[in-house]
Design a protein around this motif. Structure first.
Motif, short mmCIF file in Angstrom:
data_model
loop_
_atom_site.label_atom_id
_atom_site.label_comp_id
_atom_site.label_asym_id
_atom_site.label_seq_id
_atom_site.Cartn_x
_atom_site.Cartn_y
_atom_site.Cartn_z
N GLN A 20 36.07 57.58 23.58
CA GLN A 20 35.21 58.32 23.92
C GLN A 20 34.80 59.57 23.34
O GLN A 20 36.14 60.30 22.88
CB GLN A 20 36.02 58.87 25.45
CG GLN A 20 34.97 59.92 26.23
CD GLN A 20 33.91 59.13 26.83
OE1 GLN A 20 34.04 58.24 27.69
NE2 GLN A 20 32.79 59.70 26.47
N ASP A 21 33.76 60.16 23.14
CA ASP A 21 33.11 61.22 22.62
C ASP A 21 32.96 62.40 23.46
O ASP A 21 32.18 61.97 24.36
CB ASP A 21 31.85 61.02 21.65
CG ASP A 21 31.07 61.94 21.11
OD1 ASP A 21 32.18 62.80 20.83
OD2 ASP A 21 30.32 61.90 20.93
N GLY A 24 29.33 64.84 21.65
CA GLY A 24 28.01 64.46 21.33
C GLY A 24 27.98 64.19 19.89
O GLY A 24 26.65 63.74 19.40
N GLY A 26 28.96 61.36 18.21
CA GLY A 26 28.88 60.06 18.12
C GLY A 26 30.26 59.37 17.68
O GLY A 26 30.12 57.98 17.40
N GLY A 28 34.25 59.28 18.75
CA GLY A 28 35.40 59.48 19.76
C GLY A 28 36.18 60.55 19.14
O GLY A 28 36.42 60.73 17.92
N GLY A 32 38.20 63.34 24.31
CA GLY A 32 37.71 62.52 24.85
C GLY A 32 38.59 61.50 25.75
O GLY A 32 38.61 60.88 26.58
N THR A 412 29.12 58.36 24.43
CA THR A 412 28.46 59.52 23.77
C THR A 412 27.28 59.98 24.21
O THR A 412 26.21 59.03 24.77
CB THR A 412 28.48 59.42 22.22
OG1 THR A 412 28.20 60.61 21.52
CG2 THR A 412 27.44 58.39 21.76
N PRO A 416 26.21 56.70 18.37
CA PRO A 416 27.44 56.25 17.95
C PRO A 416 27.43 55.90 16.79
O PRO A 416 26.55 55.17 16.03
CB PRO A 416 27.63 55.10 18.96
CG PRO A 416 26.34 54.51 19.30
CD PRO A 416 25.29 55.75 19.36
#
Length: 530
Positions: A20-21, A24, A26, A28, A32, A412, A416
């Motif tokens: 999980q980003d 933003g 791209g 993780g 996150g 994201t 990514p």
């Protein structure tokens, strides 16, 4: 569960770049992961394993560490890590982190010191060797990533050893100062509250000080392999007996903190035996290998690995996995053995989570996720690039976790680092959560069943002599034991079965009536004994 929490536990592997980003960019990150920890707690796992997040030039996506006691800025800060640990513990999750201690990045300050002089304070912290008289490397050792395992350094006028990338020089563990330093790294993270470590390439710490050539693989080779590394029998560049005493030093430190360990055994010869040796009392708590991460999905291979381990190491402890960040996803590897992806994925979940030992799940497997087809220009993995087009490398399994049907799968708000493509985007958490019959809900049910059934966590295993493609075994003894039966094929099988037992737990494509057990495609059935 006390200090034995790891025994029979289920660990969920998170690949930080792809989970999980939060900002933003791209990629993780730790924030996150922290935001998604409630998902893992709800899934029903016991622990989360974080792949490397340390400072690194990222030549091998973090498995080339330049600072072992700091977080790489792409993933966040030490404060972010501390917050992650606190949140995980608040949710009842243990935290296990990777340790890549057999080698460092060539950008590590220690390597800069070591290559600067043959007489400096860290001159022998890495493995250096003179050339042969003709200038060639000192022996025939090969790199996993292709080519010789030796690179010439003009400053020292010697070769240095790297079992992986040229940018990943190997530490010299024959030097006690290196061992002491490595223990200080572990102590740093233990003081920050981690519950255990996953040790990367745990059989690579020591090398033969005589630098003897490896023999050719004792198994007959009818043609060259895609990677020549597999054409040697690795007697001298790894798997050395000195490893065992070093693992004992690690265990003594972990016992002081009540922490656990798991070692990755990267070996194609006698890996099950090595898992047992390395997890014997006084060494690591548990080990895993790649013995169940191949393309064979037969009853014989699973029975052979489990029986072989406990016969050879009755006091050892295994961790079993069907996928990880280094191999193709199980739903893709074993596609030919399933009637469809979802049915196969659910059977694989039930099968793995009924094995004796601890279990590791790779992120996305609970969605029935498949490998991503990538073009050459989309690759980032040095192994995939070096051996293109076969083997395809590891990027295909490392693409981002898919959380919803929105842009980039909710991973994201940016672009990514690896693409989220339609086949993978279709298998997302939001689309499966709460949906009867989904792979995700089956995983949740199976994890709850394992947790609530002592025989599945701690009971010993007794295999039944059933004809292929049926795999059948009993976990535990007497009242409370459970019969576990699986049809590892897309064809229906019927067996005579007189015992009047009532199924419990997750079930799939199986019926027991009138003395006949009918196992449909990829059937699963659990029958508790009264």
């Amino acid at each position: 569960m006390g200090n034995d929490w790891w025994k029979g536990a289920v660990t969920y592997q998170v690949y930080p770049r792809s989970f999980q980003d939060s900002d933003g960019d791209g990629v993780g990150d730790l924030k996150g992961i922290t935001a998604r920890l409630p998902y893992l707690a709800d899934l029903g796992v016991d622990a989360v394993w974080l792949s490397p997040f340390f400072r690194s030039p990222m030549k091998d996506m973090g498995y080339d560490v330049s600072d072992y006691t700091d977080v790489d800025p792409v993933f966040g800060t030490l404060a972010d890590f501390d917050a992650l640990v606190a949140r995980a513990h608040g949710l009842g999750l243990r935290v296990v982190i990777d340790q890549v201690l057999s080698h460092s990045s060539d950008q590590h300050p220690f390597f800069a010191e070591s290559r600067a002089s043959r007489s400096g304070p860290r001159a022998d912290w890495y493995v250096w060797a003179d050339p042969r008289h003709d200038g060639t490397p000192p022996n025939n050792w090969l790199s996993v990533f292709g080519g010789p395992a030796w690179t010439w350094d003009g400053r020292r006028r010697q070769y240095y050893l790297h079992n992986f990338l040229t940018e990943q020089p190997d530490f010299n563990y024959h030097n006690p100062a290196v061992q002491d330093w490595a223990l200080s790294v572990l102590r740093f993270w233990l003081e920050r509250g981690v519950d255990g470590f996953r040790f990367d390439t745990v059989n690579y710490f020591f090398h033969d000080p005589l630098l003897r050539d490896n023999p050719a693989d004792y198994r007959d080779k009818t043609e060259p392999e895609s990677s020549p590394y597999g054409m040697q029998y690795h007697l001298f560049d790894k798997n050395r007996p000195e490893n065992l005493a070093w693992l004992g030093r690690i265990r003594a430190l972990l016992d002081d903190y009540g922490a656990a360990s798991v070692g990755e055994v990267g070996e194609s010869h006698h890996a099950i035996q090595m898992m047992g040796d390395y997890s014997a009392p006084g060494r690591l708590h548990q080990c895993y290998s790649f013995e169940m991460l191949g393309r064979d999905y037969s009853p014989a291979v699973f029975r052979d690995r489990i029986e072989g381990f406990f016969k050879g190491a009755p006091d050892g402890w295994p961790m079993w996995a069907f996928s990880n960040h280094d191999v193709p996803r199980q739903a893709s590897r074993w596609a030919g053995f399933g009637v469809d992806t979802d049915t196969l994925a659910k059977q694989a979940a039930a099968l793995l989570l009924s094995f004796e030992g601890s279990i590791c799940l790779w992120q996305g497997e609970e969605l029935g996720q498949t490998d991503t087809e990538l073009a050459f220009e989309e690759l980032t993995d040095p192994q995939g690039i070096a051996f293109w087009p076969a083997p395809v490398g590891r990027d295909n399994t490392r693409t981002p976790m898919v959380w919803d049907s929105g842009p980039q799968g909710g991973f994201t708000t940016g672009t990514p680092w690896l693409p989220v493509k339609p086949p993978q985007a279709a298998r997302n958490v939001a689309g499966q959560a709460g949906k009867a019959g989904s792979v995700l809900e089956f995983y949740r049910a199976m994890l709850a069943f394992r947790r609530a059934t002592p025989a599945l966590r701690q009971g010993r295993t007794q295999f039944l002599d059933t004809p292929a493609p049926v795999l059948a075994f009993q976990r535990g003894e007497g009242s409370g034991a459970v019969l576990c039966l699986f049809n590892l094929s897309p064809e229906t099988v019927a067996l005579a079965f007189e015992a009047p037992l009532v199924p419990a737990g997750p079930q799939q494509n199986a019926t027991l009536a009138d003395g006949v057990l009918t196992l449909g495609p990829n059937a699963v059935i659990f029958l508790p004994l009264p």
